[in-house]
Structure formats: structure tokens, C-alpha cells
Write a protein that holds these residues in place. Structure first.
Motif, PDB file in Angstrom:
ATOM      1  N   ASP A   1       0.801  -1.228   0.000  1.00 33.35           N
ATOM      2  CA  ASP A   1       0.000   0.000   0.000  1.00 33.35           C
ATOM      3  C   ASP A   1       0.830   1.272   0.000  1.00 33.35           C
ATOM      4  N   ILE A   2       2.072   1.200  -0.467  1.00 31.50           N
ATOM      5  CA  ILE A   2       2.881   2.389  -0.682  1.00 31.50           C
ATOM      6  C   ILE A   2       2.811   2.710  -2.181  1.00 31.50           C
ATOM      7  N   PRO A   3       2.152   3.804  -2.577  1.00 33.19           N
ATOM      8  CA  PRO A   3       1.966   4.073  -4.010  1.00 33.19           C
ATOM      9  C   PRO A   3       3.159   4.738  -4.681  1.00 33.19           C
ATOM     10  N   TYR A   4       4.166   5.167  -3.912  1.00 32.73           N
ATOM     11  CA  TYR A   4       5.264   5.959  -4.459  1.00 32.73           C
ATOM     12  C   TYR A   4       6.339   5.045  -5.036  1.00 32.73           C
ATOM     13  N   LYS A   5       6.795   5.392  -6.234  1.00 29.41           N
ATOM     14  CA  LYS A   5       7.729   4.537  -6.968  1.00 29.41           C
ATOM     15  C   LYS A   5       9.165   5.054  -6.908  1.00 29.41           C
ATOM     16  N   TRP A   6       9.359   6.374  -6.954  1.00 32.02           N
ATOM     17  CA  TRP A   6      10.692   6.968  -6.992  1.00 32.02           C
ATOM     18  C   TRP A   6      10.542   8.457  -6.712  1.00 32.02           C
ATOM     19  N   ALA A   7      11.658   9.165  -6.689  1.00 31.32           N
ATOM     20  CA  ALA A   7      11.633  10.594  -6.376  1.00 31.32           C
ATOM     21  C   ALA A   7      12.540  11.341  -7.351  1.00 31.32           C
ATOM     22  N   LEU A   8      12.292  12.632  -7.483  1.00 31.92           N
ATOM     23  CA  LEU A   8      13.066  13.466  -8.407  1.00 31.92           C
ATOM     24  C   LEU A   8      13.269  14.845  -7.796  1.00 31.92           C
ATOM     25  N   LEU A   9      14.527  15.273  -7.721  1.00 29.51           N
ATOM     26  CA  LEU A   9      14.863  16.635  -7.301  1.00 29.51           C
ATOM     27  C   LEU A   9      15.298  17.426  -8.525  1.00 29.51           C
ATOM     28  N   ASN A  10      14.699  18.596  -8.696  1.00 27.57           N
ATOM     29  CA  ASN A  10      15.139  19.524  -9.739  1.00 27.57           C
ATOM     30  C   ASN A  10      15.589  20.822  -9.082  1.00 27.57           C
ATOM     31  N   TYR A  11      16.787  21.282  -9.445  1.00 22.94           N
ATOM     32  CA  TYR A  11      17.226  22.606  -9.023  1.00 22.94           C
ATOM     33  C   TYR A  11      17.133  23.548 -10.214  1.00 22.94           C
ATOM     34  N   ASN A  12      16.344  24.590 -10.058  1.00 24.50           N
ATOM     35  CA  ASN A  12      16.118  25.567 -11.115  1.00 24.50           C
ATOM     36  C   ASN A  12      16.893  26.837 -10.782  1.00 24.50           C
ATOM     37  N   THR A  13      18.058  26.980 -11.410  1.00 24.62           N
ATOM     38  CA  THR A  13      18.991  28.061 -11.076  1.00 24.62           C
ATOM     39  C   THR A  13      18.348  29.434 -11.190  1.00 24.62           C
ATOM     40  N   MET A  14      17.549  29.614 -12.232  1.00 29.39           N
ATOM     41  CA  MET A  14      16.913  30.907 -12.478  1.00 29.39           C
ATOM     42  C   MET A  14      15.397  30.793 -12.417  1.00 29.39           C
ATOM     43  N   GLY A  15      14.933  29.736 -11.771  1.00 27.64           N
ATOM     44  CA  GLY A  15      13.498  29.508 -11.717  1.00 27.64           C
ATOM     45  C   GLY A  15      12.958  29.097 -13.067  1.00 27.64           C
ATOM     46  N   HIS A  16      11.660  29.261 -13.239  1.00 24.89           N
ATOM     47  CA  HIS A  16      11.000  28.969 -14.512  1.00 24.89           C
ATOM     48  C   HIS A  16       9.712  29.775 -14.558  1.00 24.89           C
ATOM     49  N   GLY A  17       9.006  29.692 -15.656  1.00 23.86           N
ATOM     50  CA  GLY A  17       7.758  30.417 -15.798  1.00 23.86           C
ATOM     51  C   GLY A  17       6.676  29.873 -14.874  1.00 23.86           C
ATOM     52  N   PRO A  18       5.590  30.625 -14.766  1.00 22.42           N
ATOM     53  CA  PRO A  18       5.307  31.924 -15.371  1.00 22.42           C
ATOM     54  C   PRO A  18       6.206  33.041 -14.828  1.00 22.42           C
ATOM     55  N   ALA A  19       6.525  33.969 -15.706  1.00 19.49           N
ATOM     56  CA  ALA A  19       7.358  35.112 -15.318  1.00 19.49           C
ATOM     57  C   ALA A  19       6.688  35.886 -14.187  1.00 19.49           C
ATOM     58  N   GLY A  20       7.512  36.280 -13.216  1.00 19.07           N
ATOM     59  CA  GLY A  20       6.994  37.034 -12.085  1.00 19.07           C
ATOM     60  C   GLY A  20       6.360  36.182 -11.014  1.00 19.07           C
ATOM     61  N   ILE A  21       6.294  34.863 -11.229  1.00 16.86           N
ATOM     62  CA  ILE A  21       5.709  33.958 -10.241  1.00 16.86           C
ATOM     63  C   ILE A  21       6.776  32.991  -9.714  1.00 16.86           C
ATOM     64  N   TYR A  22       7.265  32.111 -10.601  1.00 17.15           N
ATOM     65  CA  TYR A  22       8.202  31.079 -10.176  1.00 17.15           C
ATOM     66  C   TYR A  22       9.599  31.282 -10.746  1.00 17.15           C
ATOM     67  N   ASP A  23       9.925  32.507 -11.141  1.00 17.07           N
ATOM     68  CA  ASP A  23      11.235  32.761 -11.743  1.00 17.07           C
ATOM     69  C   ASP A  23      12.281  33.172 -10.710  1.00 17.07           C
TER      70      ASP A  23
END
Length: 344
Positions: free
Chosen positions: A169-191
Motif C-alpha cells: 500500500d505504498i503508491p510511491y515509486k521513486w523521487a526526483l529533485l530539480n534545481y532551477n537556477t533561475m526559476g521557470h515560468g510563469p514570469a513574475g511567479i516562479y522565476d
């Protein structure tokens, strides 16, 4: 000497400092009926602690201590509230590494599942926009612009502890870390520079098969159509909307429209759901580098935040009601976790 006695003694000899603290802590718990006990309430509630010696942070032993003894042990050693964790394989990033961990009840129920990494990992991080693993020449000019035609930042796929994935009953298969040096869109939100901490329900092979292309965030147009298939209403997390933010090698991103960054406030941390082929594919705390650094300096406080739930889950199992972001000063590390599990 019996095996049981040896098992009891092993954690005590893991660190002479910890052993001394255990003896000292006993002084704070007067015998029942004594004058001191009658005049001063001492909390002797049993608490599980993962005892780790100062000389070896790799040797960990679960012990049960009276609550009065816990803080002195945590302050003087790299120990932490138990039970002891199991770990995934570490992956290098910055001046450190990141790995997954899980703490579980004896019956397998998850207590905490997450990422753990030292404070030093936030130093000497990549400075380029992406690692160029997921790019597509969208405008067809023969040149890849990493700012607009590459996605995923700098990614670290991670395995989960086998003690966790071997649990029913563990539904999780794997994990992923992303490092976004300059963020990403939308501009002004997650940048802003930030980390994406993905807990995948979708198998890795299926995620890897989400192809690059000219649609949305450099995703193949057929895969975009699959990624944006509507989630049945009973499985759609409360308060989340689909903005068509589908990405190569990731899928769609469902947004909490009440999150502060969508209402004029600076992005610090939020929670995202992923979707692909009309199913929830991952759960994702997203946290700025500045917010994590603020935990270590005391500008921000470690804590947990509620995860908005769907009415039902498509796959039965244990699902978290909270995500937590913590800095452990006695260990000099961070944990980003999902906690407070409920079976669905």
C-alpha cells in the motif's frame, strides 16, 4: 550475555557523550513518591529517538527515552526523533548530496517520507539554466536556447528506500529533485532560484517516455494532449486548477490558485500536483533556495503545511495530509517531507 541484553547496550555505546546524557537525564526523573516528584511534574512519557553518536553519523539506533531526556540528547548529539530512518542512494549536488529517507511504524505505516540533504548542498550549486537533458528546437533555427527550449533545470532522479517500497500500500515509486537556477515560468511567479521535490506515483519508465516537442513547455504535442486529459472530478485535489502547464519528461502541473504567489506575494514555497493521462502522477513541494537558507539563519521557521486533498485517490494506499520543511541544527541538514499519513 543474552542477545536481548546486547541489543539494549549497542545504542548506549554508540556514543560516550550520548550515554552520559542518558545517565544525566535520569537525574531529572525523580522516583515516584519522592518529595521532588510530588513538587515538580516531570514528563516521563516514552519517546522514540534515533540515537546517533558524535563520532559517527552513520551509526543509528532506535531507543525509547523519557521525554525529559530527549532535548538534552538532541542538543548534544546528531540524534533525531525516531524511529531511525531508512535511506535511498545519495546523489551529488552542490557541496553535498541529496537522498531520500523514510521513517515507518513497525507495521509499515509511513511516518515521514522525504528528501534529506546537508546545509553545504546549497553551496556551489550549478549556475547554468539547465543540464540540457530535456531540450527541443522549438523555433526550428538549429540552435538550442537553454532559457526557452530546455526544461527541468538540473535534475537528480532518486530511488526510494527499499524498506518503504517493499511495504504494501505504498503508491510511491521513486523521487526526483530539480534545481532551477533561475526559476521557470510563469514570469513574475516562479522565476526565482528554487527546488522541485517530486514524489512520483507514476513509474519512472512512463515519465521518461514523455517526449520533447514544440508544445507548451517543450513537450511533444501528442504527449501534451495526454498530459492534459481532465482528471475526474473526484480525484482532482480541492482548489487546484489545470493551466495546461505540461512539460517534457514531467507531465502536467496542477496549480493551487489560492497560493500566495498568485495573489501578489513573493513566491517562497508551495505544493504542486502532477498529472498525466487523467491520473495524478506526482506530489511536489516547491521551495525557493532563499526560503531554505532562511531556516538555517532563523529568518524562517521549520514547520508543516496542509496538503489539499481530493475526494478520493485513484490508487489505494497511504497518502500524506501535510508536507514539512525543516532545518535540523544539530545535524546541519534539511528535510523536505510528506507526513501525517492516512490510508485511502
Amino acid at each position: 550475555m543474552s542477545t536481548k541484553k546486547n541489543a539494549f547496550q549497542r545504542p548506549l555505546i554508540a556514543s560516550s557523550a550520548a550515554a552520559a546524557l542518558l545517565g544525566t537525564a535520569a537525574l531529572f526523573a525523580p522516583a515516584a513518591g519522592s518529595a521532588s516528584a510530588a513538587g515538580t511534574a516531570v514528563d516521563t512519557t516514552p519517546v522514540k529517538v534515533c540515537l546517533t553518536g558524535n563520532t559517527s553519523t552513520t551509526a543509528e539506533f532506535t531507543v525509547t527515552l523519557p521525554k525529559v531526556a530527549v532535548d538534552p540528547v538532541l542538543q548534544a548529539t546528531p540524534s533525531y526523533l525516531g524511529p531511525c530512518a531508512s535511506y535511498g542512494t545519495p546523489s551529488a549536488l552542490g557541496n553535498g548530496n541529496v537522498r531520500t529517507y523514510a521513517q515507518q511504524e513497525p507495521n509499515g505505516k509511513p511516518i515521514s517520507m522525504g528528501f534529506v540533504f546537508p546545509k553545504t548542498m546549497l553551496q556551489n550549486l550549478p549556475t547554468t539554466m539547465t543540464d540540457q537533458h530535456h531540450c527541443y528546437d522549438i523555433n526550428g533555427n538549429g540552435v538550442i536556447d537553454e532559457h526557452t527550449e530546455c526544461m527541468g533545470g538540473h535534475e537528480r532522479p532518486l530511488d526510494l528506500p527499499t524498506a518503504l517500497t517493499n511495504t504494501p500500500d505504498i503508491p510511491y515509486k521513486w523521487a526526483l529533485l530539480n534545481y532551477n537556477t533561475m526559476g521557470h515560468g510563469p514570469a513574475g511567479i516562479y522565476d526565482l532560484p528554487h527546488f522541485d521535490f517530486h514524489f512520483y506515483v507514476q513509474p519512472k519508465a512512463e515519465r521518461d517516455a514523455i517526449r520533447p516537442g514544440p508544445c507548451a513547455l517543450a513537450i511533444n504535442c501528442d504527449d501534451f494532449a495526454t498530459a492534459t486529459k481532465p482528471i475526474p472530478s473526484q480525484y482532482m485535489p480541492s482548489g487546484y486548477i489545470d493551466n495546461g502547464v505540461a512539460e517534457v519528461a514531467m507531465g502536467n502541473h496542477l496549480i493551487d490558485q489560492s497560493s500566495p504567489e498568485w495573489h501578489g506575494q513573493t513566491f517562497t514555497q508551495t505544493f504542486i500536483y502532477g498529472a498525466y493521462d487523467a491520473k495524478i502522477s506526482f506530489l511536489e513541494p516547491m521551495i525557493t533556495k532563499a526560503y531554505l537558507e532562511g531556516l538555517a539563519t532563523g529568518a524562517n521557521q521549520s514547520g508543516c503545511f496542509p496538503i489539499k486533498q481530493p475526494q478520493a485517490w485513484q490508487v489505494a494506499g497511504w497518502y500524506p495530509k501535510d508536507y514539512c520543511i525543516k532545518y535540523r541544527a544539530n545535524r546541519g541538514d534539511y528535510t523536505v517531507s510528506m507526513e501525517n499519513y492516512q490510508h485511502s
